[in-house]
Write a protein that holds these residues in place. Structure first.
Motif, PDB file in Angstrom:
ATOM      1  N   LEU A  56       0.791  -1.237   0.000  1.00 21.89           N
ATOM      2  CA  LEU A  56       0.000   0.000   0.000  1.00 21.89           C
ATOM      3  C   LEU A  56       0.822   1.286   0.000  1.00 21.89           C
ATOM      4  N   SER A  59      -0.325   3.644  -2.650  1.00 21.85           N
ATOM      5  CA  SER A  59      -1.759   3.684  -2.936  1.00 21.85           C
ATOM      6  C   SER A  59      -2.218   5.136  -3.099  1.00 21.85           C
ATOM      7  N   LEU A 290      -8.329   0.583   3.691  1.00 28.17           N
ATOM      8  CA  LEU A 290      -7.960  -0.367   2.639  1.00 28.17           C
ATOM      9  C   LEU A 290      -7.687  -1.752   3.226  1.00 28.17           C
ATOM     10  N   GLY A 294      -9.387  -5.526   2.495  1.00 31.09           N
ATOM     11  CA  GLY A 294      -8.268  -6.030   1.705  1.00 31.09           C
ATOM     12  C   GLY A 294      -8.201  -7.533   1.542  1.00 31.09           C
TER      13      GLY A 294
END
Length: 395
Positions: A56, A59, A290, A294
């Motif tokens: 991430l 991201s 997230l 996830g």
């Protein structure tokens, strides 16, 4: 021996392990291109030595949140949570973590190291007992030392040895904090949590679980080993870090015990440290969202982990006790580990070199960390290079 001469002795020991000019530790990464690629010197390399388990770090959601926080609140708080550094974002993140774990409350610390240092030293003190796994992270050891409690180690993941030591403590077991980790950072193995919870109940002790490497990795929603076993409600205190699956800097402790909030007033690592920056907090809040959703990232992570683990095992390498995002190759000597590490780097693969005394049982490790962003092609290339290096280094 003077203070400075002690440092010279430590430097001599390090130099004796490393060939001249080989900068295996703290090697500078010049540019980062993605969660899986970077540049070291003039060479483009594959990153296989980070704790970026869900991939991430680049991201869009996390980067956007960090940029907006800098624009709105500046680069730093310039004070501790007890002074001017208590922003609304800090409290919001604490409430979001408490909700994530379905726990009563949460405290956010400036680093993951301080989460253990501050929680442990706040919970126990002189006359109490810290009963810790022998392979515990340095932050756990340091937290115990800072507390002034008696420190007793039990053999790594050995519940028989743990119970033996609890039995010997007698009435003192009621003033004992058992400390274990969800996934251990060197070999990537998991704690036998169900048995440990059973023992902590039987001996009326208190249990702290460090989920630093298991947050985002284990459990249906990524809440770690406690969720995997359905035991979140049975663990007294859970600590963790933002620096791995959440790709930031910071740490936390969650608990259903109302006494957790009192740590804010007795924990020096919390009281006397500047609070996390607005950008760090904002990015972590975005990453937590997230992580909660996830499942596909976790599935991809585990596909990569099992592919690498099974291939190294099939080649004949001695590897970690079980598959996971940390895949350690265990070598008999520092020289073997150095040769393997150097061979991988020369082929454009960056991994971690772990030498004694950091490696367990006097062994040496080449430690790989896979993440959800690694492609099948990248993992296949890593397997190919390990295969080519095996005959020249191990046999």
């Amino acid at each position: 021996m003077s203070l400075l001469e002690k440092l010279d002795a430590a430097a001599s020991a390090r130099i004796a392990q490393l060939p001249s000019g080989l900068g295996a530790f703290g090697i500078p990464i010049e540019e980062i291109y993605s969660p899986t690629e970077a540049r070291i010197g003039t060479k483009r390399i594959l990153l296989l030595g980070t704790n970026n388990y869900l991939g991430l770090s680049f991201s869009p959601e996390c980067r956007k949140a960090a940029h907006e926080a800098i624009d709105q609140e500046g680069t730093g708080t310039t004070g501790s949570r007890m002074a001017n550094g208590n922003y609304s974002g800090h409290r919001a993140l604490e409430m979001e973590f408490a909700d994530f774990y379905q726990c009563r409350s949460c405290i956010v610390f400036t680093t993951g190291y301080q989460a253990n240092l501050g929680t442990i030293s706040g919970l126990i003190g002189p006359g109490d007992v810290a009963l810790i796994d022998g392979d515990s992270h340095a932050s756990i050891y340091d937290g115990c030392v800072l507390s002034g409690a008696d420190i007793i180690r039990f053999r790594h993941n050995d519940v028989i040895d743990l119970e033996k030591r609890l039995r010997r403590l007698g009435e003192r077991s009621k003033n004992t904090l058992i400390i274990v980790e969800g996934i251990y950072s060197m070999l990537g193995d998991q704690a036998p949590l169900a048995d440990i919870v059973r023992l902590k109940k039987a001996y009326n002790s208190t249990l702290l679980l460090d989920e630093a490497h298991s947050l985002g990795v284990l459990g249906e929603t990524g809440r770690g080993l406690a969720e995997k076993y359905g035991l979140i409600g049975e663990v007294d205190f859970i600590t963790g870090t933002f620096s791995k699956s959440l790709c930031g800097i910071g740490g936390y402790c969650v608990s259903n015990h109302p006494q957790l909030d009192q740590l804010r007033y007795v924990s020096h690592p919390y009281i006397f440290t500047a609070s996390p920056s607005p950008a760090t907090i904002a990015a972590t809040r975005a990453a937590l969202k997230l992580l909660k959703n996830g499942r596909e990232l976790r599935e991809r992570l585990w596909e990569n982990a099992r592919q690498l683990y099974s291939h190294l095992q099939a080649l004949g390498y001695q590897v970690s006790p079980e598959p996971g995002p940390i895949v350690a190759t265990i070598l008999d000597s520092p020289q073997q580990a150095l040769a393997l590490w150097k061979g991988l780097l020369e082929n454009g693969i960056y991994v971690n070199l772990i030498l004694p005394p950091a490696a367990p049982e006097g062994k040496s490790l080449v430690r790989c960390s896979v993440n959800a962003a690694h492609t099948t092609k990248q993992i296949e290339y890593v397997c190919e290079v390990f295969s080519r290096l095996y005959s020249s280094i191990i046999q």
